[in-house]
Design an enzyme around this catalytic site. Structure first.
Site, PDB file in Angstrom:
ATOM      1  N   ASP A 271       3.271  -4.428   8.019  1.00 29.48           N
ATOM      2  CA  ASP A 271       2.019  -3.697   7.865  1.00 29.48           C
ATOM      3  C   ASP A 271       0.888  -4.717   8.027  1.00 29.48           C
ATOM      4  OD1 ASP A 271      -0.313  -2.549   6.976  1.00 29.48           O
ATOM      5  OD2 ASP A 271       0.543  -1.710   5.139  1.00 29.48           O
TER       6      ASP A 271
ATOM      7  N   CYS B  38      -4.813   2.369  -3.651  1.00 30.71           N
ATOM      8  CA  CYS B  38      -3.557   2.897  -3.071  1.00 30.71           C
ATOM      9  C   CYS B  38      -2.398   1.929  -3.283  1.00 30.71           C
ATOM     10  CB  CYS B  38      -3.705   3.232  -1.589  1.00 30.71           C
ATOM     11  SG  CYS B  38      -4.969   4.449  -1.256  1.00 30.71           S
TER      12      CYS B  38
ATOM     13  N   GLN C   8      -4.358  -5.347   6.989  1.00 30.73           N
ATOM     14  CA  GLN C   8      -5.343  -6.290   6.418  1.00 30.73           C
ATOM     15  C   GLN C   8      -5.232  -7.675   7.029  1.00 30.73           C
ATOM     16  OE1 GLN C   8      -7.747  -5.323   4.533  1.00 30.73           O
ATOM     17  NE2 GLN C   8      -7.010  -3.333   3.840  1.00 30.73           N
TER      18      GLN C   8
ATOM     19  N   HIS D 119       0.873  -1.180   0.000  1.00 27.64           N
ATOM     20  CA  HIS D 119       0.000   0.000   0.000  1.00 27.64           C
ATOM     21  C   HIS D 119       0.911   1.231   0.000  1.00 27.64           C
ATOM     22  CE1 HIS D 119      -2.776   2.962   1.820  1.00 27.64           C
ATOM     23  NE2 HIS D 119      -3.760   2.164   1.490  1.00 27.64           N
TER      24      HIS D 119
ATOM     25  N   LYS E 105     -10.440  -0.996  10.558  1.00 22.95           N
ATOM     26  CA  LYS E 105     -10.655  -2.156   9.684  1.00 22.95           C
ATOM     27  C   LYS E 105     -10.985  -3.398  10.498  1.00 22.95           C
ATOM     28  CE  LYS E 105      -7.279  -0.436   6.316  1.00 22.95           C
ATOM     29  NZ  LYS E 105      -8.081   0.132   5.241  1.00 22.95           N
TER      30      LYS E 105
HETATM   31  N1  7TS Z   1      -1.747  -0.700   4.688  1.00 25.98           N
HETATM   32  C1  7TS Z   1      -2.654  -1.501   4.122  1.00 25.98           C
HETATM   33  C2  7TS Z   1      -2.280  -2.895   3.726  1.00 25.98           C
HETATM   34  C3  7TS Z   1      -3.948  -1.019   3.913  1.00 25.98           C
HETATM   35  O1  7TS Z   1      -4.848  -1.810   3.352  1.00 25.98           O
HETATM   36  C4  7TS Z   1      -4.280   0.301   4.292  1.00 25.98           C
HETATM   37  C5  7TS Z   1      -5.628   0.903   4.009  1.00 25.98           C
HETATM   38  C6  7TS Z   1      -3.291   1.074   4.922  1.00 25.98           C
HETATM   39  C7  7TS Z   1      -2.039   0.543   5.088  1.00 25.98           C
HETATM   40  C8  7TS Z   1      -3.578   2.456   5.432  1.00 25.98           C
HETATM   41  O2  7TS Z   1      -4.454   2.357   6.508  1.00 25.98           O
HETATM   42  P1  7TS Z   1      -5.105   3.686   7.173  1.00 25.98           P
HETATM   43  O3  7TS Z   1      -6.070   3.137   8.162  1.00 25.98           O
HETATM   44  O4  7TS Z   1      -3.993   4.438   7.800  1.00 25.98           O
HETATM   45  O5  7TS Z   1      -5.752   4.430   6.055  1.00 25.98           O
HETATM   46  N2  7TS Z   1      -6.286   0.317   2.922  1.00 25.98           N
HETATM   47  C9  7TS Z   1      -7.412   0.752   2.341  1.00 25.98           C
HETATM   48  C10 7TS Z   1      -8.062   0.042   1.318  1.00 25.98           C
HETATM   49  O6  7TS Z   1      -7.690  -1.031   0.868  1.00 25.98           O
HETATM   50  N3  7TS Z   1      -9.149   0.732   0.934  1.00 25.98           N
HETATM   51  O7  7TS Z   1      -9.224   1.848   1.662  1.00 25.98           O
HETATM   52  C11 7TS Z   1      -8.161   1.872   2.537  1.00 25.98           C
END
Ligand code: 7TS
Length: 415
Positions: free
Chosen positions: A209, A373, A212, A133, A235
């Site tokens: 990371d 992303c 997910q 990401h 999430k």
């Molecule tokens: N890393 C991964 C693997 C992610 O899926 C996401 C967000 C982030 C980092 C960033 O997370 P945040 O909570 O700081 O925004 N992924 C997604 C997605 O797949 N669709 O919307 C956000």
């Protein structure tokens, strides 16, 4: 329904009981029942999480770690109880290894800034993977630029798995390995324990990371052996604006602070400042207290609902969706790794993902479309985006069928 094990798991699991905790799932969109399949972007929130946050504001709202007054003590106790709950969830050795941040993005920025300062010299290398990401790419690019280091990438296969096990890309200059535990776009679950162990043998610091992964599987940071592990509350049924950076005590002790100001200090003079103990060294300013309490409640909710059964149910939905989607002419699943979380990303010949997403919304179905992303990953597959359905325990096989029927209807309109 057939008798495959995953189908049995679907029927045994009582998604209806789980759904009852999520008031939003009762609403309608464009006159149709909401089918929420955008869980990788953010999950919905169960009633206990919403209520715990409201109760904090309604009954014990005060700033933490500051006052001698009763409300401040109660708020501090509630916040630190949530830290202990998160510690238990990750099987971290100490509660002070759990740093609260604004989310995965903030956790990874903290990691890249601080580790960059601690470890990177000109010519050193940071190794990431081709499926990251942007939140696990750009902070490392910035750190590399600041310190004259080089960003290297482990390529991925057509199936969406890492090429080789990563070992081949370690050099004597590799200082940091940062990789996603599970891909938000492909669903791929990476061999995290293996990668971490190979890196540690070479003295390479590991950053995972887990955005997910944490919502879908038990993560034991001691068993994994990683140095840092990042994830978001929103999430995993918790609120937005709160996340975690877990760090091994020895590593966090050596890392310099990222953000600075109130509450992260021990003693300040105009000449010199010493820093607070862990975890507060990394928690400058007033934290998102309600968010922390909500995250703790989300973890309690997960444990109250048989996480193994929920994970099996998501796998059953993924297999059902993959099988049914593949019956659609011209549909290609992007991400066919052997081990996946509940993410089905796909393209359809002659159909733009944006048009498809819009028509699905008209039928009450929420999916994400676009590059998710992960633009370098899109480049790797030679596409501009995908349509992505991502599953949570409250989803049902009937919702998957509704998705497939709606995709067929939309494709007939668009082609
Ligand atoms: N890393 C991964 C693997 C992610 O899926 C996401 C967000 C982030 C980092 C960033 O997370 P945040 O909570 O700081 O925004 N992924 C997604 C997605 O797949 N669709 O919307 C956000």
């Amino acid at each position: 329904m057939d008798s495959r094990p995953e189908a049995e798991a679907t029927t045994r699991f009582d998604a209806g009981a789980v759904r009852a905790d999520f008031p939003i799932l009762e609403r309608r969109i464009h006159g149709r029942p909401l089918v929420y399949l955008d869980n990788a972007a953010t999950s919905q929130k169960p009633r206990p999480v919403v209520e715990a946050m409201a109760a904090y504001y309604a009954t014990i709202n005060a700033n933490v770690h500051r006052g001698v007054h009763t409300l401040s003590i109660l708020a501090t106790e509630a916040q630190e109880a949530a830290r202990e709950t998160v510690r238990g969830h990750l099987n971290a050795r100490h509660a002070h290894e759990v740093i609260f941040t604004a989310g995965t993005t903030a956790s990874l920025n903290l990691a890249a800034f601080s580790l960059g300062q601690l470890l990177l010299q000109p010519g050193d290398e940071v190794l990431i993977t081709g499926m990251e990401h942007h939140a696990n790419i750009v902070p490392w690019q910035l750190a590399c630029a600041r310190h004259g280091a080089v960003l290297k990438v482990i390529p991925i296969t057509d199936e969406g798995e890492l090429e080789e096990s990563g070992d081949a890309h370690f050099t004597e200059r590799t200082r940091i390995l940062a990789f996603t535990h599970a891909s938000n776009t492909l669903g791929t679950v990476n061999p995290a324990k293996h990668l971490v162990s190979r890196a540690r043998q070479r003295g390479i610091v590991t950053v995972v990371d887990g955005a997910q992964a944490v919502p879908h599987m038990a993560v034991d940071v001691q068993d994994l052996g990683c140095d840092l592990y990042a994830f978001s509350g929103h999430k995993m049924f918790g609120p937005t604006g709160i996340g975690v950076l877990y760090g091994r005590e020895e590593v966090l002790e050596r890392m310099p602070p990222w953000q600075s100001g109130g509450e992260m200090i021990d003693r300040v003079t105009f000449q010199h400042t010493t820093y607070a103990k862990l975890p507060f060294k990394f928690e400058a300013g007033t934290p998102h207290i309600a968010g922390i309490i909500g995250l703790g409640e989300a973890v309690r909710w997960i444990h109250g609902n048989d996480p193994r059964a929920m994970a099996a149910h998501e796998q059953a939905l993924l297999e059902h969706a993959t099988r049914e989607l593949l019956t659609i002419d011209g549909l290609r699943i992007i991400g066919t790794a052997r081990e996946k979380v509940g993410v089905a990303s796909f393209t359809i010949d002659g159909v733009h993902h944006y048009d498809l997403g819009t028509l699905l919304d008209q039928q009450g179905i929420a999916v994400r479309t676009g590059h998710h992303c992960t633009q370098p990953l899109m480049d790797r597959f030679g596409i501009t985006g995908t349509t992505r359905a991502s599953f949570a325990p409250y989803n049902t096989a009937e919702e998957v069928d509704a998705l497939v029927a709606a995709v067929i209807k939309a494709v007939n309109m668009l082609r």
